[in-house]
Design a protein around this motif. Structure first.
Motif, short mmCIF file in Angstrom:
data_model
loop_
_atom_site.label_atom_id
_atom_site.label_comp_id
_atom_site.label_asym_id
_atom_site.label_seq_id
_atom_site.Cartn_x
_atom_site.Cartn_y
_atom_site.Cartn_z
N TRP A 65 0.82 -1.21 0.00
CA TRP A 65 0.00 0.00 0.00
C TRP A 65 0.86 1.27 0.00
N LEU A 66 1.95 1.27 0.74
CA LEU A 66 2.82 2.46 0.72
C LEU A 66 3.28 2.75 -0.70
N ASP A 67 3.62 1.69 -1.45
CA ASP A 67 4.07 1.88 -2.83
C ASP A 67 2.94 2.43 -3.71
N VAL A 68 1.71 1.94 -3.49
CA VAL A 68 0.57 2.45 -4.27
C VAL A 68 0.35 3.94 -4.00
N VAL A 69 0.39 4.32 -2.73
CA VAL A 69 0.15 5.73 -2.39
C VAL A 69 1.24 6.62 -2.97
N LYS A 70 2.48 6.20 -2.83
CA LYS A 70 3.58 7.01 -3.39
C LYS A 70 3.43 7.16 -4.89
N LEU A 91 -1.44 8.15 5.40
CA LEU A 91 -2.68 7.64 4.81
C LEU A 91 -2.88 6.16 5.13
N TYR A 92 -1.82 5.40 5.15
CA TYR A 92 -1.95 3.98 5.53
C TYR A 92 -2.55 3.87 6.93
N ARG A 93 -2.06 4.69 7.83
CA ARG A 93 -2.57 4.69 9.20
C ARG A 93 -4.02 5.18 9.24
N ASP A 94 -4.31 6.25 8.50
CA ASP A 94 -5.65 6.83 8.54
C ASP A 94 -6.71 5.84 8.04
N TYR A 95 -6.36 5.04 7.04
CA TYR A 95 -7.35 4.10 6.49
C TYR A 95 -7.53 2.87 7.37
N CYS A 96 -6.83 2.82 8.48
CA CYS A 96 -7.01 1.76 9.47
C CYS A 96 -7.96 2.20 10.57
N SER A 97 -8.52 3.39 10.48
CA SER A 97 -9.32 3.91 11.59
C SER A 97 -10.76 4.15 11.16
N ALA A 98 -11.64 4.17 12.15
CA ALA A 98 -13.06 4.40 11.89
C ALA A 98 -13.32 5.82 11.38
N SER A 99 -12.33 6.70 11.49
CA SER A 99 -12.54 8.06 10.99
C SER A 99 -12.71 8.08 9.47
N ASN A 100 -12.21 7.06 8.77
CA ASN A 100 -12.33 7.01 7.32
C ASN A 100 -13.40 6.04 6.83
N TRP A 101 -14.00 5.28 7.76
CA TRP A 101 -14.99 4.28 7.37
C TRP A 101 -16.29 4.52 8.13
N ILE A 123 -16.14 -13.44 7.82
CA ILE A 123 -15.84 -12.47 6.76
C ILE A 123 -15.03 -13.16 5.66
N VAL A 124 -15.39 -12.89 4.41
CA VAL A 124 -14.59 -13.32 3.25
C VAL A 124 -14.38 -12.07 2.40
N SER A 125 -13.16 -11.52 2.42
CA SER A 125 -12.92 -10.20 1.85
C SER A 125 -11.56 -10.13 1.16
N ASN A 126 -11.53 -9.40 0.05
CA ASN A 126 -10.26 -9.12 -0.62
C ASN A 126 -9.61 -7.89 0.01
N PHE A 127 -9.43 -7.94 1.31
CA PHE A 127 -8.90 -6.82 2.09
C PHE A 127 -7.52 -7.20 2.60
N ASP A 128 -6.87 -6.27 3.28
CA ASP A 128 -5.57 -6.58 3.88
C ASP A 128 -5.71 -6.75 5.38
N ARG A 129 -4.59 -6.90 6.06
CA ARG A 129 -4.64 -7.30 7.48
C ARG A 129 -5.12 -6.19 8.42
N ARG A 130 -5.37 -5.00 7.90
CA ARG A 130 -5.95 -3.95 8.74
C ARG A 130 -7.42 -4.19 9.05
#
Length: 230
Positions: A65-70, A91-101, A123-130
């Motif tokens: 994700w860091l590479d995608v954002v950069k 941004l990686y940190r922010d998207y791990c919080s309820a403030s963005n969801w 849950i069955v999701s194409n998500f990451d470990r956050r």
């Protein structure tokens, strides 16, 4: 079993706006529309090159994700390495919080209703470990026995193996299970391909898929329990 993004949770604001706000915090003016386009390009390229967050190539999902954002900011004209790293980490940190969801309307009540009726859920999701932390912050984690993400298992929906693993974890045959999601191919068809029931969350105006019987379509999550009880 449940999909998450745009089924149970959605972003509070468009991604381009969040990225532009982070740029402004660093003294940069980058249009949200340009960032949204650049993100689509960067994300698509990264997913093709390193599927399932680069697990097979030894990447962590965080580095993926860091590479995608950069790359999103580079494509939008930002090239200073120090600033790119800072914004990516923020941004990686922010998207791990309820403030963005935010929780979709009816999700909490529907999940509680399923639990009250004795359904076991995962849950069955194409998500990451956050995802585990995000669900906890949004007060949904306690509804689920397990969380399966493509980051954890190394294959992503619509690959049948992620559903087969969910069935093993649940200890049930496919015909005893149902999957709920908003994606026709990755959720609705993929679950049915392994013999599960499935329901497609599709709000009014999203277009019709003629292959989906009306009794399998959820205009809102609140329709689920009534359909199951039929």
């Amino acid at each position: 079993t449940w999909d998450v993004k745009d089924t149970l949770l959605r972003l509070r604001r468009p991604l381009g706006e969040s990225y532009a706000a982070e740029a402004r915090a660093q003294g940069l003016q980058v249009p949200p529309e340009a960032l949204a386009r650049a993100f689509g390009e960067a994300y698509g390229a990264q997913r093709r090159r390193f599927p399932c967050y680069g697990r097979a190539q030894g990447l962590s999902s965080r580095q993926w994700w860091l590479d995608v954002v950069k790359q999103t900011f580079r494509l939008s004209g930002v090239h200073e390495d120090g600033v790119l790293t800072l914004m990516a980490e923020n941004l990686y940190r922010d998207y791990c919080s309820a403030s963005n969801w935010e929780v979709l309307p009816g999700a909490g009540e529907t999940l509680s209703g399923c639990c009250q009726r004795g359904f076991r859920m995962g849950i069955v999701s194409n998500f990451d470990r956050r995802l585990e932390n995000i669900l906890s912050q949004c007060n949904l984690r306690h509804h689920f026995e397990f969380i399966l993400t493509s980051d954890d298992v190394g294959f992503a929906k619509p690959d049948r193996r992620i559903f087969e693993k969910a069935l093993r974890l649940g200890g049930v045959r496919p015909e005893q299970a149902a999957h709920i999601g908003d994606d026709y191919t990755q959720d609705y068809l993929a679950a049915r391909a392994v013999g599960m029931h499935s329901f497609l969350l599709r709000a009014a105006g999203q277009g019709e898929q003629p292959e989906v019987p009306p009794e399998h379509v959820l205009p809102t999550l609140s329709h689920l329990l009534a359909l199951i009880e039929k």
